[in-house]
Design a protein around this motif. Structure first.
Motif, mmCIF file in Angstrom:
data_model
loop_
_atom_site.group_PDB
_atom_site.id
_atom_site.type_symbol
_atom_site.label_atom_id
_atom_site.label_comp_id
_atom_site.label_asym_id
_atom_site.label_seq_id
_atom_site.Cartn_x
_atom_site.Cartn_y
_atom_site.Cartn_z
ATOM 1 N N ARG A 246 31.447 48.536 17.523
ATOM 2 C CA ARG A 246 32.822 48.458 17.461
ATOM 3 C C ARG A 246 33.520 46.907 17.684
ATOM 4 O O ARG A 246 34.405 46.520 16.977
ATOM 5 C CB ARG A 246 33.452 49.317 18.716
ATOM 6 N N GLN A 247 33.020 45.994 18.503
ATOM 7 C CA GLN A 247 33.234 44.649 18.595
ATOM 8 C C GLN A 247 32.965 43.873 17.283
ATOM 9 O O GLN A 247 33.673 43.037 16.965
ATOM 10 C CB GLN A 247 32.578 43.932 19.799
ATOM 11 N N ARG A 248 31.837 44.115 16.654
ATOM 12 C CA ARG A 248 31.397 43.454 15.595
ATOM 13 C C ARG A 248 32.695 43.876 14.426
ATOM 14 O O ARG A 248 32.864 42.766 13.710
ATOM 15 C CB ARG A 248 30.209 44.012 15.184
ATOM 16 N N TYR A 249 33.054 44.960 14.401
ATOM 17 C CA TYR A 249 34.121 45.291 13.502
ATOM 18 C C TYR A 249 35.305 45.109 13.810
ATOM 19 O O TYR A 249 36.463 45.657 13.209
ATOM 20 C CB TYR A 249 33.735 46.667 12.841
ATOM 21 N N GLU A 250 35.477 44.485 14.896
ATOM 22 C CA GLU A 250 36.926 44.414 15.725
ATOM 23 C C GLU A 250 37.659 45.584 15.840
ATOM 24 O O GLU A 250 39.067 45.743 15.745
ATOM 25 C CB GLU A 250 37.816 43.379 14.750
ATOM 26 N N VAL A 251 37.000 46.681 16.471
ATOM 27 C CA VAL A 251 37.549 47.612 17.105
ATOM 28 C C VAL A 251 37.577 47.758 18.418
ATOM 29 O O VAL A 251 36.503 47.541 18.983
ATOM 30 C CB VAL A 251 36.765 48.964 16.411
ATOM 31 N N PRO A 252 38.632 48.294 19.113
ATOM 32 C CA PRO A 252 38.696 48.296 20.675
ATOM 33 C C PRO A 252 37.511 49.103 21.265
ATOM 34 O O PRO A 252 37.316 49.983 20.581
ATOM 35 C CB PRO A 252 39.896 48.786 20.890
ATOM 36 N N VAL A 327 41.503 72.103 26.277
ATOM 37 C CA VAL A 327 41.197 70.569 25.560
ATOM 38 C C VAL A 327 42.154 70.267 24.445
ATOM 39 O O VAL A 327 41.941 71.208 23.387
ATOM 40 C CB VAL A 327 39.855 70.299 25.450
ATOM 41 N N PRO A 328 43.103 69.565 24.073
ATOM 42 C CA PRO A 328 43.673 69.544 22.958
ATOM 43 C C PRO A 328 42.851 68.863 21.853
ATOM 44 O O PRO A 328 42.352 67.673 21.829
ATOM 45 C CB PRO A 328 44.836 68.394 23.398
ATOM 46 N N LEU A 329 42.495 69.695 20.920
ATOM 47 C CA LEU A 329 41.483 69.359 19.803
ATOM 48 C C LEU A 329 42.188 68.343 18.966
ATOM 49 O O LEU A 329 41.289 67.091 18.165
ATOM 50 C CB LEU A 329 41.211 70.608 18.909
ATOM 51 N N ALA A 330 43.489 68.043 18.923
ATOM 52 C CA ALA A 330 44.013 66.932 18.037
ATOM 53 C C ALA A 330 43.705 65.618 18.523
ATOM 54 O O ALA A 330 43.649 64.557 17.672
ATOM 55 C CB ALA A 330 45.508 66.960 17.881
ATOM 56 N N ASP A 331 43.593 65.623 19.837
ATOM 57 C CA ASP A 331 43.265 64.170 20.471
ATOM 58 C C ASP A 331 41.804 64.021 20.879
ATOM 59 O O ASP A 331 41.308 63.101 21.406
ATOM 60 C CB ASP A 331 44.052 64.003 21.610
ATOM 61 N N THR A 332 40.858 64.902 20.452
ATOM 62 C CA THR A 332 39.534 64.984 20.716
ATOM 63 C C THR A 332 38.669 64.935 19.659
ATOM 64 O O THR A 332 38.892 65.647 18.601
ATOM 65 C CB THR A 332 39.244 66.204 21.803
ATOM 66 N N ARG A 333 37.619 64.181 19.871
ATOM 67 C CA ARG A 333 36.578 64.418 18.674
ATOM 68 C C ARG A 333 34.961 64.481 19.400
ATOM 69 O O ARG A 333 34.854 64.202 20.499
ATOM 70 C CB ARG A 333 36.240 63.088 18.108
ATOM 71 N N VAL A 334 34.235 65.316 18.644
ATOM 72 C CA VAL A 334 33.076 65.661 19.218
ATOM 73 C C VAL A 334 31.797 65.151 18.290
ATOM 74 O O VAL A 334 31.856 65.572 17.055
ATOM 75 C CB VAL A 334 32.760 67.013 19.685
ATOM 76 N N ASP A 362 36.683 55.046 14.937
ATOM 77 C CA ASP A 362 38.151 55.329 15.082
ATOM 78 C C ASP A 362 38.669 54.509 16.311
ATOM 79 O O ASP A 362 38.433 54.658 17.189
ATOM 80 C CB ASP A 362 38.445 56.897 15.290
ATOM 81 N N PRO A 363 39.759 53.535 15.786
ATOM 82 C CA PRO A 363 40.367 52.503 16.552
ATOM 83 C C PRO A 363 41.261 53.518 17.490
ATOM 84 O O PRO A 363 41.472 53.050 18.746
ATOM 85 C CB PRO A 363 41.167 51.790 15.523
ATOM 86 N N ASN A 364 41.704 54.604 17.207
ATOM 87 C CA ASN A 364 42.381 55.481 18.275
ATOM 88 C C ASN A 364 41.731 55.846 19.307
ATOM 89 O O ASN A 364 42.279 56.378 20.330
ATOM 90 C CB ASN A 364 43.404 56.445 17.308
ATOM 91 N N LEU A 379 28.388 63.863 22.374
ATOM 92 C CA LEU A 379 29.382 62.679 22.681
ATOM 93 C C LEU A 379 30.819 63.512 22.539
ATOM 94 O O LEU A 379 30.983 64.071 21.543
ATOM 95 C CB LEU A 379 29.283 61.611 21.599
ATOM 96 N N ILE A 380 31.705 63.237 23.508
ATOM 97 C CA ILE A 380 33.216 63.669 23.480
ATOM 98 C C ILE A 380 33.936 62.511 23.451
ATOM 99 O O ILE A 380 33.837 61.620 24.501
ATOM 100 C CB ILE A 380 33.695 64.787 24.676
ATOM 101 N N LEU A 381 34.684 62.172 22.483
ATOM 102 C CA LEU A 381 35.742 61.166 22.642
ATOM 103 C C LEU A 381 37.172 61.395 22.551
ATOM 104 O O LEU A 381 37.310 62.756 21.843
ATOM 105 C CB LEU A 381 35.350 59.946 21.368
ATOM 106 N N ASP A 382 37.857 60.830 23.269
ATOM 107 C CA ASP A 382 39.482 61.206 23.130
ATOM 108 C C ASP A 382 40.554 60.031 22.966
ATOM 109 O O ASP A 382 39.950 58.986 22.987
ATOM 110 C CB ASP A 382 39.780 62.140 24.113
ATOM 111 N N ARG A 383 41.592 60.341 22.770
ATOM 112 C CA ARG A 383 42.554 59.098 22.753
ATOM 113 C C ARG A 383 43.324 58.767 24.178
ATOM 114 O O ARG A 383 44.083 57.985 24.150
ATOM 115 C CB ARG A 383 43.785 59.617 22.033
#
Length: 390
Positions: A246-252, A327-334, A362-364, A379-383
């Motif tokens: 992510r750092q390589r592609y300038e993503v937080p 869990v809010p699916l709109a803000d969550t990725r698995v 995803d930068p968000n 993996l579970i990722l969220d905003r």
């Protein structure tokens, strides 16, 4: 001229593959991505077999890959002591060096102190004849990509077959010193994201290519008492690799989150309990048809810990558990993966699959939880919003 003539047919072949061979694609990130295991993957296209008399060209090695087979003291002389030493389930430990996309690499060290693997992610490292960020067209001028390999190991012969997807995104390169490299290409940029140097035994045990030989693969002896420690190390490795890319592609970068990790573990537990309950019901139904004296059912049923193997997680099951926990699916990725390979392979492999790369870039998304069960990783990722998992 020789280099140009050699590169032309390979370029034409890859152009044909690009337009004619279906790839695993997605128009956008799915809320939940489940990945099939090797036996259930999208059916591999059969690569055109090489003629039996065709000789593979093995290229010279001059960079960090030369340390394969050497005593670990050689690495210590060059790079000093590692930041940490991570255990694995493969008969070697990972010596971890570096902290970011410029200097990160891992060295696999066997019990007898020999270097068996080197995973290179850092763009500043000498990975000659290759380099991180190298475009695929530059690789064609150095070597050909071969669809089949015959490997002699301990008086046995193993045949490896690479699919079209393997050739496009993680080809295998043979060297003159009888070692190998796996080049990990980024799906979007067609540039080398990472390089895995390894010896014959490690290549066979990694299990990322189809082995058509009848000869048994060298066994991996798992030690159950180290699973907890291995999982903790794998979490660190995946987090560092993902954040470096992510750092390589300038993503937080992502922040590791215990609550999300607990939720991922809860999904595994949720499936296990469902299977245990189902097994208990089936056991009771069977017992009712038998004489009480012959029945072995003690009325306690089967708990989840007695089930050694689990079916693959499904999108429906994951979604069901997330909804139960509100869990809010709109803000969550698995992202769920089940591959018989280690974390360094998985983390770089995900970037060769379009929908998985989109999700991980995803930068968000701000937080990540990472859980394991055997060879499975979730993996579970969220905003990190007010309604996120707490």
């Amino acid at each position: 001229m020789k280099t140009i003539l050699r590169a032309v047919p390979i370029f034409l072949l890859l152009m044909a593959v690009t337009y004619l061979v279906p790839q695993i694609t997605s128009e956008g990130p799915s809320e939940i991505i489940t990945q099939k295991n090797k036996a259930q993957e999208v059916k591999k296209e059969n690569a055109v077999n090489q003629p039996a008399t065709f000789k593979q060209e093995k290229i010279p090695l001059s960079g960090i890959g030369l340390y394969i087979g050497q005593p670990v003291e050689k690495i210590q002389e060059e790079f000093g002591e590692p930041l940490r030493i991570d255990p694995t389930l493969y008969g070697y430990d990972w010596w971890v060096y570096g902290e970011n996309e410029q200097d990160y690499f891992q060295v696999g060290v066997s019990a007898d102190g020999k270097i068996t693997n080197i995973f290179v992610l850092g763009a500043q490292l000498d990975a000659s004849p290759f380099k991180i960020g190298m475009d695929i067209t530059e690789i064609y001028q150095l070597t050909m990509f071969y669809p089949t390999f015959s490997i002699d190991y301990q008086e046995d012969t193993y045949t490896l077959e690479l699919s079209e997807n393997d050739l496009n995104y993680h080809p295998l390169i043979p060297f003159e010193n009888q070692t190998f490299a796996i080049l990990m290409f980024d799906r979007k940029t067609n540039e080398v994201n990472a390089i895995r140097y390894l010896d014959k035994r490690s290549l066979l045990q990694l299990g990322v290519y189809e082995i058509t030989s009848q000869t048994p693969i060298p066994a991996v002896e798992y030690q159950e008492n180290v699973f907890k420690e291995v999982y903790k190390s794998n979490q660190q490795e995946i987090l560092t690799i993902l954040n470096s890319l992510r750092q390589r592609y300038e993503v937080p970068v992502l922040t590791y989150d215990t609550a999300l990790t607990n939720m991922a573990n809860d999904i595994f537990t949720y499936q296990a309990k469902q299977l245990a309950e189902e097994a208990h019901v089936n056991n009771k139904e069977e017992s009712s048809l038998q004489d009480d004296a012959q029945s072995k059912d003690d009325g306690t049923g089967i708990n989840e810990h007695e089930i050694d193997e689990y079916p693959l997680l499904t999108t429906d099951l994951i979604q069901e558990k997330l909804k139960l926990e509100e869990v809010p699916l709109a803000d969550t990725r698995v992202l769920y993966s089940n591959q018989s390979a280690d974390s360094t392979w998985n983390a770089s492999f995900w970037f060769s699959i379009e929908n998985q790369r989109i999700l991980l870039m995803d930068p968000n998304l701000k937080r990540i939880g990472i859980a394991f069960r055997g060879q499975e990783v979730l993996l579970i990722l969220d905003r990190d919003t007010a309604n996120s998992v707490k």
